[in-house]
Write a protein that holds these residues in place. Structure first.
Motif, PDB file in Angstrom:
ATOM      1  N   GLN A  23      12.710 -38.109 -19.607  1.00  0.00           N
ATOM      2  CA  GLN A  23      12.144 -39.346 -20.123  1.00  0.00           C
ATOM      3  C   GLN A  23      10.783 -39.081 -20.767  1.00  0.00           C
ATOM      4  N   GLN A  24       9.946 -38.313 -20.111  1.00  0.00           N
ATOM      5  CA  GLN A  24       8.628 -38.014 -20.669  1.00  0.00           C
ATOM      6  C   GLN A  24       8.761 -37.239 -21.969  1.00  0.00           C
ATOM      7  N   LEU A  37      16.778 -42.379 -25.448  1.00  0.00           N
ATOM      8  CA  LEU A  37      16.798 -42.701 -24.018  1.00  0.00           C
ATOM      9  C   LEU A  37      17.580 -43.982 -23.765  1.00  0.00           C
ATOM     10  N   TRP A  38      17.313 -45.027 -24.572  1.00  0.00           N
ATOM     11  CA  TRP A  38      18.030 -46.291 -24.401  1.00  0.00           C
ATOM     12  C   TRP A  38      19.524 -46.120 -24.666  1.00  0.00           C
ATOM     13  N   ARG A  43      24.983 -46.193 -22.499  1.00  0.00           N
ATOM     14  CA  ARG A  43      26.303 -45.582 -22.270  1.00  0.00           C
ATOM     15  C   ARG A  43      26.569 -45.366 -20.790  1.00  0.00           C
ATOM     16  N   ALA A  44      25.548 -44.932 -20.051  1.00  0.00           N
ATOM     17  CA  ALA A  44      25.724 -44.708 -18.611  1.00  0.00           C
ATOM     18  C   ALA A  44      26.063 -46.010 -17.895  1.00  0.00           C
ATOM     19  N   TRP A  58      30.862 -52.448 -22.217  1.00  0.00           N
ATOM     20  CA  TRP A  58      31.245 -51.741 -23.443  1.00  0.00           C
ATOM     21  C   TRP A  58      31.387 -52.726 -24.591  1.00  0.00           C
ATOM     22  N   ASN A  59      32.012 -53.868 -24.330  1.00  0.00           N
ATOM     23  CA  ASN A  59      32.178 -54.885 -25.370  1.00  0.00           C
ATOM     24  C   ASN A  59      30.829 -55.379 -25.861  1.00  0.00           C
ATOM     25  N   ASP A  60      29.915 -55.632 -24.936  1.00  0.00           N
ATOM     26  CA  ASP A  60      28.585 -56.108 -25.306  1.00  0.00           C
ATOM     27  C   ASP A  60      27.824 -55.050 -26.106  1.00  0.00           C
ATOM     28  N   LEU A  61      27.923 -53.799 -25.687  1.00  0.00           N
ATOM     29  CA  LEU A  61      27.252 -52.718 -26.407  1.00  0.00           C
ATOM     30  C   LEU A  61      27.823 -52.594 -27.819  1.00  0.00           C
TER      31      LEU A  61
END
Length: 74
Positions: A23-24, A37-38, A43-44, A58-61
């Motif tokens: 992350q850093q 990162l997002w 996906r995770a 998944w549908n929302d993404l």
């Protein structure tokens, strides 16, 4: 390291440390790194929800990404 710590606890700690380091490093890359990162996080989350039988994430993404592409591809 504490002898009483289980293998699963050590693994979880190592995963958290690795995630913090990653992350850093991504944040140091600026907006592109933060976006990556997002993307990884999204996906995770969707994968975990789907493994539990819920495809809604998944549908929302997919809808979110379609809207983004429509907005910026013009």
């Amino acid at each position: 390291m504490d002898q009483a710590q289980t293998r699963a606890e050590r693994r979880a700690l190592n995963q958290r440390r690795h995630a913090e380091q990653r992350q850093q490093a991504q944040q140091d890359r600026g907006p592109r790194g933060v976006a990556e990162l997002w993307w990884d996080q999204a996906r995770a989350i969707a994968r975990a929800r789907a493994e539990g039988g819920d495809e809604t994430a998944w549908n929302d993404l997919a809808t979110t990404l379609a809207n983004y592409c429509d907005r910026y591809s013009r």
